[in-house]
Design a protein around this motif. Structure first.
Motif, PDB file in Angstrom:
ATOM      1  N   UNK A  83       0.819  -1.211   0.000  1.00  0.00           N
ATOM      2  CA  UNK A  83       0.000   0.000   0.000  1.00  0.00           C
ATOM      3  C   UNK A  83       0.855   1.265   0.000  1.00  0.00           C
ATOM      4  N   UNK A  84       0.270   2.325  -0.528  1.00  0.00           N
ATOM      5  CA  UNK A  84       0.901   3.646  -0.526  1.00  0.00           C
ATOM      6  C   UNK A  84      -0.054   4.658   0.102  1.00  0.00           C
ATOM      7  N   UNK A  85       0.508   5.811   0.456  1.00  0.00           N
ATOM      8  CA  UNK A  85      -0.278   6.916   0.997  1.00  0.00           C
ATOM      9  C   UNK A  85       0.153   8.187   0.280  1.00  0.00           C
ATOM     10  N   UNK A  86      -0.676   9.242   0.340  1.00  0.00           N
ATOM     11  CA  UNK A  86      -0.276  10.505  -0.287  1.00  0.00           C
ATOM     12  C   UNK A  86       1.098  10.964   0.208  1.00  0.00           C
ATOM     13  N   UNK A  87       1.891  11.419  -0.741  1.00  0.00           N
ATOM     14  CA  UNK A  87       3.249  11.848  -0.442  1.00  0.00           C
ATOM     15  C   UNK A  87       4.303  10.831  -0.809  1.00  0.00           C
ATOM     16  N   UNK A  88       3.935   9.559  -0.923  1.00  0.00           N
ATOM     17  CA  UNK A  88       4.902   8.537  -1.325  1.00  0.00           C
ATOM     18  C   UNK A  88       5.379   8.772  -2.753  1.00  0.00           C
ATOM     19  N   UNK A  89       6.662   8.489  -2.963  1.00  0.00           N
ATOM     20  CA  UNK A  89       7.251   8.597  -4.296  1.00  0.00           C
ATOM     21  C   UNK A  89       7.667   7.210  -4.752  1.00  0.00           C
ATOM     22  N   UNK A  90       7.128   6.776  -5.894  1.00  0.00           N
ATOM     23  CA  UNK A  90       7.387   5.444  -6.419  1.00  0.00           C
ATOM     24  C   UNK A  90       8.321   5.542  -7.615  1.00  0.00           C
ATOM     25  N   UNK A  91       9.306   4.649  -7.667  1.00  0.00           N
ATOM     26  CA  UNK A  91      10.244   4.586  -8.787  1.00  0.00           C
ATOM     27  C   UNK A  91      10.323   3.149  -9.276  1.00  0.00           C
ATOM     28  N   UNK A  92      10.009   2.946 -10.551  1.00  0.00           N
ATOM     29  CA  UNK A  92      10.033   1.617 -11.136  1.00  0.00           C
ATOM     30  C   UNK A  92      11.060   1.522 -12.248  1.00  0.00           C
ATOM     31  N   UNK A  93      11.644   0.342 -12.410  1.00  0.00           N
ATOM     32  CA  UNK A  93      12.673   0.170 -13.437  1.00  0.00           C
ATOM     33  C   UNK A  93      12.680  -1.271 -13.939  1.00  0.00           C
ATOM     34  N   UNK A  94      13.040  -1.407 -15.222  1.00  0.00           N
ATOM     35  CA  UNK A  94      13.299  -2.694 -15.851  1.00  0.00           C
ATOM     36  C   UNK A  94      14.585  -2.539 -16.640  1.00  0.00           C
ATOM     37  N   UNK A  95      15.483  -3.498 -16.547  1.00  0.00           N
ATOM     38  CA  UNK A  95      16.782  -3.415 -17.210  1.00  0.00           C
ATOM     39  C   UNK A  95      16.619  -3.127 -18.699  1.00  0.00           C
ATOM     40  N   UNK A  96      17.257  -2.049 -19.168  1.00  0.00           N
ATOM     41  CA  UNK A  96      17.246  -1.708 -20.579  1.00  0.00           C
ATOM     42  C   UNK A  96      16.124  -0.791 -21.019  1.00  0.00           C
ATOM     43  N   UNK A  97      15.210  -0.400 -20.102  1.00  0.00           N
ATOM     44  CA  UNK A  97      14.090   0.476 -20.446  1.00  0.00           C
ATOM     45  C   UNK A  97      14.131   1.749 -19.610  1.00  0.00           C
ATOM     46  N   UNK A  98      13.564   2.865 -20.109  1.00  0.00           N
ATOM     47  CA  UNK A  98      13.507   4.086 -19.314  1.00  0.00           C
ATOM     48  C   UNK A  98      12.677   3.868 -18.047  1.00  0.00           C
TER      49      UNK A  98
END
Length: 240
Positions: free
Chosen positions: A213-228
């Motif tokens: 779960x997330x709440x307001x204010x959380x910053x999410x960063x997602x990544x996959x090798x080789x993609x922006x």
């Protein structure tokens, strides 16, 4: 004949080239990683992956340079993240086999399938559709799309590569695309049995374990090798 109102324009996704990608439809694969299936209380050996759909309007651009904010949606107290590889169709496909799938793929991106988990599980337990849990405004943020040939030049491999998600810098999901129960080619072929896939269709391929779960204010960063990568900030509920 005059129209009653101006038709909605398609969502345009940013790409790593000078062209935009108009979104037509969104298909999603549920429980396509064994560990995630088990954390959701399901047995992947007895229940294979399955599919559901979302509106094109749920898609938003989430390039780190764009400062993307996703509003915490209404009627939930358990808003979850799910990092996923997204496949963008570039050709038509109907009842194709897995060996033909690569020919009709335009490119790939990092995506999030944000979920009102409490509403999803309530619907699941009642044997009802998941729409209120999954088909939510701004629930499909995506990083920049990369054409398949360019993605491979950058080292991307749809069959193997690290996939991660962090919240406020703390690692939450960390897996490899090789763990997909149904690989990309099989996913495309299977959906084409039921739908005439076409350019503009997106396929979210499933999330690994570690959702939360997330709440307001959380910053999410997602990544996959080789993609922006992608980044979003959870904003307060609209109107608050």
């Amino acid at each position: 004949m005059p129209v009653a109102f101006e038709p909605c324009r398609p969502t345009l996704l940013e790409t790593t080239t000078t062209v935009s990608y108009p979104v037509r439809r969104v298909f999603c694969v549920g429980r396509n990683y064994e560990a995630h299936a088990r954390e959701m209380g399901r047995d992947p050996d007895r229940e294979p992956p399955f599919f559901f759909t979302k509106w094109a309007e749920t898609v938003v651009n989430a390039d780190p340079q764009d400062a993307c904010h996703v509003a915490y949606p209404p009627e939930t107290h358990n808003f979850h993240f799910e990092i996923e590889l997204v496949v963008a169709m570039g050709g038509h496909a109907f009842r194709i086999d897995a060996a033909e799938a690569e020919q009709v793929i335009w490119g790939y991106a990092v995506g999030l399938d944000m979920t009102r988990r409490d509403l999803q599980l309530e619907a699941r337990d009642l044997g009802r559709p998941w729409d209120t849990g999954k088909n939510v405004e701004q629930s499909s943020p995506m990083g920049r799309l990369v054409a398949k040939d360019a993605a491979r030049v950058n080292g991307f491999n749809p069959g193997a590569g690290r996939i991660t998600l962090s919240v406020d810098g703390i690692a939450k999901q960390d897996a490899d695309l090789s763990e997909l129960i149904w690989p990309v080619e099989d996913i495309v072929a299977h959906i084409s049995l039921f739908y005439r896939l076409a350019p503009g269709d997106l396929i979210f391929t499933g999330t690994p374990a570690g959702v939360g779960a997330v709440v307001p204010g959380n910053r999410l960063a997602g990544a996959i090798a080789g993609l922006p990568p992608l980044e979003i900030t959870i904003a307060p509920p609209a109107g608050s």
